[in-house]
Scaffold this motif. Structure first.
Motif, short mmCIF file in Angstrom:
data_model
loop_
_atom_site.label_atom_id
_atom_site.label_comp_id
_atom_site.label_asym_id
_atom_site.label_seq_id
_atom_site.Cartn_x
_atom_site.Cartn_y
_atom_site.Cartn_z
N ASN A 43 -37.02 -23.42 -11.79
CA ASN A 43 -38.22 -24.41 -11.79
C ASN A 43 -38.03 -25.21 -13.11
N LYS A 46 -35.68 -28.11 -12.78
CA LYS A 46 -36.08 -29.07 -12.18
C LYS A 46 -37.11 -29.98 -12.75
N MET A 47 -38.15 -29.22 -13.55
CA MET A 47 -39.00 -30.00 -14.34
C MET A 47 -38.40 -30.84 -15.50
N ALA A 49 -35.37 -32.11 -15.25
CA ALA A 49 -34.91 -33.32 -14.60
C ALA A 49 -35.93 -34.33 -14.30
N GLY A 50 -37.26 -34.02 -14.38
CA GLY A 50 -38.42 -34.93 -14.22
C GLY A 50 -38.74 -34.75 -12.51
N THR A 51 -38.32 -33.83 -12.07
CA THR A 51 -38.66 -33.56 -10.68
C THR A 51 -40.10 -32.58 -10.65
N PRO A 52 -41.37 -33.23 -9.93
CA PRO A 52 -42.32 -32.10 -9.69
C PRO A 52 -41.92 -30.79 -9.00
N THR A 54 -42.75 -28.31 -6.16
CA THR A 54 -43.35 -27.98 -4.85
C THR A 54 -44.02 -26.67 -4.87
N ASP A 57 -41.93 -23.64 -5.10
CA ASP A 57 -41.34 -23.70 -5.97
C ASP A 57 -42.43 -22.77 -7.23
N LEU A 127 -44.04 -36.63 -15.92
CA LEU A 127 -44.56 -36.04 -14.75
C LEU A 127 -46.05 -36.01 -14.89
N SER A 130 -48.17 -37.04 -11.85
CA SER A 130 -48.14 -36.06 -10.59
C SER A 130 -49.05 -35.01 -11.14
#
Length: 169
Positions: A43, A46-47, A49-52, A54, A57, A127, A130
């Motif tokens: 997690n 992922k964060m 890397a700028g990916t929200p 799910t 997750d 982020l 989002s």
């Protein structure tokens, strides 16, 4: 002031959960747990890397926080967790009935400005949109209070403690 409640300090990234949470715990005379410490490494990667994240997750993370909160039932504690969706709060309450939420709220521009100043945190400012899109404020049937994040961390913690006291009285 003391409490036997387990309090979840919630809100979007940058509202001050990690700063206000320990201050609130000190005012309430209970231990504090940093919600970010319950995230699996995947997690955080992922964060970072700028990916929200799910929902899939988030479930293991919420379960770990819920397990900590369950262990503090009747003893009290404060833990931070974004807890942005009602479903997330429901999952936490399923693990630890009786949770009380402090929703840190505030002006988006103020929150973004604070995010840009913090150092060494994995959650990028990118982020924030989002987070706000995902946020479902506390419902009237959810035990908790909303506290504005304007002012110093100490002022915010004081307002949170005062607001929580009204739930008991």
């Amino acid at each position: 002031m003391s409490t036997t409640h387990v309090v979840v300090v919630m809100g979007v990234a940058g509202t001050g959960k990690t700063t206000v949470g320990p201050l609130l715990a000190a005012r309430l005379g209970v231990p504090y747990a940093e919600g970010d410490d319950f995230h699996p490494e995947a997690n955080i990667a992922k964060m970072s890397a700028g990916t929200p994240l799910t929902d899939d997750d988030r479930w293991p993370w919420l379960d770990a926080i819920g397990e900590w909160a369950h262990g503090r039932a009747g003893l009290g504690g404060v833990v931070s967790s974004s807890a942005l969706k009602r479903a997330y709060r429901d999952r936490l309450r399923a693990a630890a009935p009786g949770l009380v939420f402090v929703h840190l709220t505030g002006d988006r521009a103020l929150i973004e400005e604070r995010m840009t100043r913090r150092k060494g945190h994995f959650m990028p400012t990118a982020l924030l949109d989002s987070q706000f899109a995902t946020l479902q404020p506390l419902g009237p049937d959810e035990a908790g209070v909303a506290v504005d994040v304007a002012g110093t961390p100490e002022e915010i913690a004081d307002r949170a403690a005062e607001a929580l006291a009204t739930l008991d009285g």
